[in-house]
Design an enzyme around this catalytic site. Structure first.
Site, PDB file in Angstrom:
ATOM      1  N   TYR A   1       0.834  -1.210   0.000  1.00 14.54           N
ATOM      2  CA  TYR A   1       0.000   0.000   0.000  1.00 14.54           C
ATOM      3  C   TYR A   1       0.869   1.262   0.000  1.00 14.54           C
ATOM      4  O   TYR A   1       0.675   2.177  -0.802  1.00 14.54           O
ATOM      5  CB  TYR A   1      -0.911  -0.038   1.229  1.00 14.54           C
ATOM      6  CG  TYR A   1      -1.770   1.183   1.417  1.00 14.54           C
ATOM      7  CD1 TYR A   1      -2.841   1.452   0.569  1.00 14.54           C
ATOM      8  CD2 TYR A   1      -1.519   2.088   2.458  1.00 14.54           C
ATOM      9  CE1 TYR A   1      -3.634   2.573   0.754  1.00 14.54           C
ATOM     10  CE2 TYR A   1      -2.309   3.202   2.655  1.00 14.54           C
ATOM     11  CZ  TYR A   1      -3.362   3.439   1.803  1.00 14.54           C
ATOM     12  OH  TYR A   1      -4.147   4.552   1.974  1.00 14.54           O
TER      13      TYR A   1
ATOM     14  N   LYS B   1       1.171   4.210  -2.888  1.00 15.68           N
ATOM     15  CA  LYS B   1       0.781   5.587  -2.555  1.00 15.68           C
ATOM     16  C   LYS B   1       1.955   6.546  -2.828  1.00 15.68           C
ATOM     17  O   LYS B   1       1.767   7.668  -3.264  1.00 15.68           O
ATOM     18  CB  LYS B   1       0.304   5.683  -1.102  1.00 15.68           C
ATOM     19  CG  LYS B   1      -1.098   5.088  -0.888  1.00 15.68           C
ATOM     20  CD  LYS B   1      -2.191   5.922  -1.589  1.00 15.68           C
ATOM     21  CE  LYS B   1      -3.584   5.460  -1.215  1.00 15.68           C
ATOM     22  NZ  LYS B   1      -4.655   6.232  -1.891  1.00 15.68           N
TER      23      LYS B   1
HETATM   24  N1  LIG Z   1      -9.093   5.670   6.078  1.00 11.82           N
HETATM   25  C1  LIG Z   1      -7.840   6.104   6.229  1.00 11.82           C
HETATM   26  O1  LIG Z   1      -7.271   6.038   7.334  1.00 11.82           O
HETATM   27  C2  LIG Z   1      -7.114   6.754   5.094  1.00 11.82           C
HETATM   28  C3  LIG Z   1      -5.970   7.519   5.373  1.00 11.82           C
HETATM   29  C4  LIG Z   1      -5.282   8.130   4.329  1.00 11.82           C
HETATM   30  C5  LIG Z   1      -5.722   7.983   3.026  1.00 11.82           C
HETATM   31  N2  LIG Z   1      -6.830   7.221   2.774  1.00 11.82           N
HETATM   32  C6  LIG Z   1      -7.233   7.095   1.383  1.00 11.82           C
HETATM   33  O2  LIG Z   1      -8.502   7.710   1.236  1.00 11.82           O
HETATM   34  C7  LIG Z   1      -9.220   7.083   0.184  1.00 11.82           C
HETATM   35  C8  LIG Z   1     -10.590   6.670   0.663  1.00 11.82           C
HETATM   36  O3  LIG Z   1     -10.413   5.746   1.724  1.00 11.82           O
HETATM   37  P1  LIG Z   1     -11.570   5.359   2.762  1.00 11.82           P
HETATM   38  O4  LIG Z   1     -10.944   5.381   4.105  1.00 11.82           O
HETATM   39  O5  LIG Z   1     -12.802   6.150   2.520  1.00 11.82           O
HETATM   40  O6  LIG Z   1     -11.766   3.813   2.356  1.00 11.82           O
HETATM   41  P2  LIG Z   1     -13.049   2.853   2.363  1.00 11.82           P
HETATM   42  O7  LIG Z   1     -14.041   3.277   3.378  1.00 11.82           O
HETATM   43  O8  LIG Z   1     -12.476   1.474   2.433  1.00 11.82           O
HETATM   44  O9  LIG Z   1     -13.672   3.107   0.902  1.00 11.82           O
HETATM   45  C9  LIG Z   1     -12.928   2.745  -0.242  1.00 11.82           C
HETATM   46  C10 LIG Z   1     -13.730   3.061  -1.485  1.00 11.82           C
HETATM   47  O10 LIG Z   1     -12.937   2.660  -2.624  1.00 11.82           O
HETATM   48  C11 LIG Z   1     -13.706   1.789  -3.436  1.00 11.82           C
HETATM   49  N3  LIG Z   1     -12.887   0.751  -4.061  1.00 11.82           N
HETATM   50  C12 LIG Z   1     -11.976  -0.077  -3.478  1.00 11.82           C
HETATM   51  N4  LIG Z   1     -11.502  -0.954  -4.367  1.00 11.82           N
HETATM   52  C13 LIG Z   1     -12.136  -0.691  -5.542  1.00 11.82           C
HETATM   53  C14 LIG Z   1     -12.094  -1.260  -6.835  1.00 11.82           C
HETATM   54  N5  LIG Z   1     -11.319  -2.343  -7.127  1.00 11.82           N
HETATM   55  N6  LIG Z   1     -12.869  -0.730  -7.808  1.00 11.82           N
HETATM   56  C15 LIG Z   1     -13.675   0.310  -7.532  1.00 11.82           C
HETATM   57  N7  LIG Z   1     -13.768   0.898  -6.341  1.00 11.82           N
HETATM   58  C16 LIG Z   1     -13.014   0.392  -5.348  1.00 11.82           C
HETATM   59  C17 LIG Z   1     -14.730   1.152  -2.489  1.00 11.82           C
HETATM   60  O11 LIG Z   1     -15.871   0.791  -3.230  1.00 11.82           O
HETATM   61  P3  LIG Z   1     -16.604  -0.653  -3.068  1.00 11.82           P
HETATM   62  O12 LIG Z   1     -16.450  -1.079  -1.666  1.00 11.82           O
HETATM   63  O13 LIG Z   1     -18.011  -0.383  -3.513  1.00 11.82           O
HETATM   64  O14 LIG Z   1     -15.873  -1.493  -4.032  1.00 11.82           O
HETATM   65  C18 LIG Z   1     -15.039   2.300  -1.536  1.00 11.82           C
HETATM   66  O15 LIG Z   1     -16.043   3.131  -2.049  1.00 11.82           O
HETATM   67  C19 LIG Z   1      -8.339   5.896  -0.276  1.00 11.82           C
HETATM   68  O16 LIG Z   1      -7.591   6.269  -1.408  1.00 11.82           O
HETATM   69  C20 LIG Z   1      -7.422   5.672   0.911  1.00 11.82           C
HETATM   70  O17 LIG Z   1      -6.200   5.087   0.493  1.00 11.82           O
HETATM   71  C21 LIG Z   1      -7.545   6.623   3.774  1.00 11.82           C
END
Ligand SMILES: NC(=O)c1ccc[n+]([C@@H]2O[C@H](COP(=O)([O-])OP(=O)(O)OC[C@H]3O[C@@H](n4cnc5c(N)ncnc54)[C@H](OP(=O)(O)O)[C@@H]3O)[C@@H](O)[C@H]2O)c1
Length: 227
Positions: A147, A151
């Site tokens: 990951y 990133k």
């Molecule tokens: N949460 C954290 O601590 C954190 C921190 C820093 C950065 N981020 C980044 O912020 C962004 C959003 O994260 P989040 O925390 O909101 O994650 P999340 O709740 O796990 O949501 C991830 C989203 O990405 C979609 N997704 C995943 N794999 C996919 C695929 N193969 N095709 C299409 N859609 C896909 C999922 O859709 P489905 O489930 O419908 O497939 C879901 O809508 C990500 O880029 C993550 O790396 C998160």
């Protein structure tokens, strides 16, 4: 102006909140994710358009951009928010399939969507692309090598894109949220950012004055000290 926005990863977490907030502000949103039920619920709740798409398939990624453009008329703002956390695994346990899966969703998909957006926005001489990276690309973490590496790749690409896109009048923002309490990890983290708060920062960045381009948006929960 009623801006038209494509949001990936809109079925959950930060992307779902971005969609809700933008729709409440009268933006026209095309939302995507894989889960059709969650997408249908979001469409009903917010009035957004949308289509399910698995971003791990490169051809589907290109079709998605076309479909969203047809649905909205054109795309003013692209938010590459979808991301995939394969979970904690030491380097010695990461296999090629896991590495490929992380590459496809965390790097190739946003890269291809940026490419499509830049072709079209560049011709119009305006537009805004936001790539949701992570504070992990400002530091490092054991057991997150797949990951973290992808990133970092998205971070490097975003820095290059900022320079190319500015030549054709397109704004690019690298977004670096810290830990956020979403479905992204198995355990709940109430001490992390609320997804609504993480989304609000991104919405504010889209709403920045016309003469401002935010190149990097870095923010964390108070408990995070990885800087
Ligand atoms: N949460 C954290 O601590 C954190 C921190 C820093 C950065 N981020 C980044 O912020 C962004 C959003 O994260 P989040 O925390 O909101 O994650 P999340 O709740 O796990 O949501 C991830 C989203 O990405 C979609 N997704 C995943 N794999 C996919 C695929 N193969 N095709 C299409 N859609 C896909 C999922 O859709 P489905 O489930 O419908 O497939 C879901 O809508 C990500 O880029 C993550 O790396 C998160």
């Amino acid at each position: 102006m009623n801006q038209k926005v494509l949001v990936t990863g809109a079925t959950r977490g930060i992307g779902r909140e971005i969609t809700k907030q933008l729709c409440a502000l009268d933006f026209s949103v095309f939302a995507t994710g894989r889960d059709r039920q969650l997408l249908d619920r979001l469409k009903k709740e917010t009035g957004c358009q949308g289509a399910a798409c698995d971003l791990s398939d490169a051809e589907s990624v290109i079709s998605l951009y076309t479909q969203a453009g047809e649905g909205l008329g054109s795309i003013d703002v692209l938010i590459n928010n979808a991301g995939f956390n394969p979970g904690k695994r030491p380097v010695v346990e990461v296999d090629a399939a896991q590495l490929d899966a992380s590459y496809a969703v965390n790097f190739r998909a946003p890269y291809l969507l940026c490419r499509e957006a830049l072709k079209e926005m560049g011709q119009r001489g305006r537009g805004h692309i936001l790539n949701v990276v992570s504070t992990i690309a400002r530091t490092s973490a054991p057991n997150y090598s797949a990951y973290c590496s992808l990133k970092y790749a998205l971070h490097g690409f975003t820095l290059c894109l900022i320079k190319e896109a500015r030549q054709v009048g397109v704004k690019v923002t690298g977004v670096y949220p810290g830990g956020t309490d979403t479905d992204f990890r198995a355990e709940e983290r109430p001490d992390y950012l609320k997804p609504e708060s993480a989304a609000q920062m991104i919405v504010q960045c889209i709403n920045a004055p016309d003469d401002v381009v935010v190149h990097e948006l870095v923010y964390r929960p108070m408990v995070e000290s990885n800087f």
